[in-house]
Design an enzyme around this catalytic site. Structure first.
Site, mmCIF file in Angstrom:
data_model
loop_
_atom_site.group_PDB
_atom_site.id
_atom_site.type_symbol
_atom_site.label_atom_id
_atom_site.label_comp_id
_atom_site.label_asym_id
_atom_site.label_seq_id
_atom_site.Cartn_x
_atom_site.Cartn_y
_atom_site.Cartn_z
ATOM 1 N N LYS A 164 6.566 -22.605 -17.840
ATOM 2 C CA LYS A 164 6.215 -23.380 -19.030
ATOM 3 C C LYS A 164 7.305 -24.366 -19.456
ATOM 4 C CE LYS A 164 2.122 -21.508 -20.177
ATOM 5 N NZ LYS A 164 2.094 -20.157 -19.726
ATOM 6 N N SER B 241 4.738 -17.088 -11.385
ATOM 7 C CA SER B 241 4.823 -17.993 -12.533
ATOM 8 C C SER B 241 5.784 -17.530 -13.622
ATOM 9 C CB SER B 241 3.432 -18.225 -13.117
ATOM 10 O OG SER B 241 2.808 -17.002 -13.454
ATOM 11 N N GLU C 48 0.542 -24.316 -29.282
ATOM 12 C CA GLU C 48 -0.216 -23.059 -29.280
ATOM 13 C C GLU C 48 0.432 -22.166 -28.244
ATOM 14 O OE1 GLU C 48 -0.987 -25.522 -27.288
ATOM 15 O OE2 GLU C 48 -1.049 -24.367 -25.436
#
Ligand SMILES: *Cc1c(COP(=O)(O)O)cnc(C)c1O
Length: 393
Positions: free
Chosen positions: A89, A377, A111
């Site tokens: 991210k 991830s 969010e």
């Protein structure tokens, strides 16, 4: 790019910008500026520098020897779990904070589901000294409590979303509402390849560093230009799109996207979007989403907060429809067991999201010289509570 976005913001039948009129100036400003800004030499220099010195890129491509033996192929993990803040991210958050700065924005909203995007956003806001408000479903605040604490420590305000299933979809609704109310000074850092055009394309470009590196690293490891398979889990689809990006035009590479089946695709508690969904509009783009016959969004479910989302990004909807990528799903049980296996065979505790991609390996048949890249991830620290409860440690 053959599979990229067209000038109208579409990937085949999917994409576009379905937004309330109040948001038009914000989204239009972004649309007009994003390519100029991210292609600017000064932007690129700062982006690359931060990815290197702050995030710790390039992330390694790790040849997992015990997994390779077990599954009968060369299995590689792309180690996004080793990034600063623990997942992919941060790649996108850095790109978007630099963009927001150049647009003169004074306030950031975001969010978050698993909390990794919220943490990444709070981190880059601290780095730049910009106010940060993160919307998070009440249920997710409970199951990802360590990340809530991290966001607060980093100086962000965390606002609980209390509608619907109190998860990621509801947090996204709240963030969009905030943006409508604060259109001039606020930039909305969307955390995945979802939302109105240009977000899906912009986020994919920021995450494409994953496959850019992986391609070169595979060559170093094996001497081969291309892998046979690339796997990634899909919530909204940003780590998968980053992992697929530079392989999209290499048609020999089989792309496998793994969705969350929750308690089973037919259980009524699932987030297997392509299996259960139909075409419609969600959070600003035309895509595939889980909906009732009269178009109400169906509440999704997954043990993994980052995959607990009723849609997928429009580029994924396109890749699914034209069969460029294969979309499959894995249940909670399969993912949690795969997370334990990875911990005990490779010494890496993966995020439960990433564990979905690993679980898919169990269902595949490989040839001995196949090269397979799995996108790891994120790391599993945030999920320890869930793992502990499931396995009764
Ligand atoms: C957020 C998250 C995901 C899911 O989001 P995508 O946009 O589909 O990548 C997957 N893994 C981790 C570790 C995450 O934090």
């Amino acid at each position: 790019m053959k599979y990229g976005v067209n000038e109208q913001g579409y990937y085949g039948d999917f994409g576009g910008a379905y937004i309330p009129e109040m948001l038009y100036p914000n989204v239009e400003e972004l649309r007009q500026q994003y390519l100029n800004i991210i292609n600017d030499a000064g932007f690129k220099e700062e982006f690359d520098q931060l990815l290197k010195d702050y995030v710790g890129r390039p992330s390694p491509l790790y040849h997992a020897k015990r997994y390779s033996e077990k599954y009968g192929a060369n299995i590689f993990f792309k180690r996004e779990d080793l990034n600063h803040t623990g997942s992919h991210k941060i790649n996108n958050a850095i790109g978007q904070i630099l963009l927001a700065q150049r647009l003169g924005k004074k306030r950031i909203i975001a969010e978050t589901g698993a909390g990794q995007h919220g943490v990444a956003t709070a981190t880059v806001c601290a780095l730049k000294g910009i106010e940060c408000v993160v919307y998070m479903g009440e249920v997710d605040m409970e199951r990802q409590a360590p990340n809530v604490a991290r966001m607060k420590m980093l100086g962000a305000t965390v606002v609980p979303a209390k509608s619907g299933s109190k998860t990621l979809k509801d947090a996204t609704n709240e963030a969009l509402r905030d943006w409508i109310a604060n259109p001039v000074d606020t930039h909305y850092i969307i955390g995945s390849v979802v939302g109105p055009y240009p977000y899906p394309d912009m986020v994919a470009r920021f995450q494409s560093i994953i496959s850019l590196e992986a391609k070169a690293q595979l060559k170093e490891h094996t001497g081969k230009e291309l892998p046979e398979y690339v796997l990634a889990c899909v919530g909204g689809g940003s780590n998968a799109m980053g992992m697929f990006y530079h392989f999209l035009d290499d048609e020999s590479v089989k792309l496998v996207a793994v969705e969350a089946a929750g308690k089973g695709v037919d259980s009524g508690h699932s987030a297997a979007t392509t299996f259960l969904g139909r075409e419609g509009v969600l959070h600003g783009s035309r895509t595939i989403l889980m909906q009732t016959d009269d178009g109400q969004v169906v509440e999704p479910y997954s043990v993994s907060a980052g995959l607990d989302y009723p849609g997928i990004g429009p580029q994924h909807a396109h890749l699914y429809k034209i069969n460029r990528a294969q979309y499959v799903s894995v249940t909670d049980d399969e993912a949690l067991k795969a997370g334990l296996l990875c911990s005990q065979m490779e010494g890496i505790i993966p995020a439960i999201e990433s564990a979905h991609a690993f679980a898919q390996l169990e269902k595949m048949k490989f040839k001995a010289d196949d090269n397979v890249i799995v996108c790891l991830s994120g790391r599993g620290d945030k999920d320890l509570d869930t793992y502990i409860k499931y396995f009764n440690f």
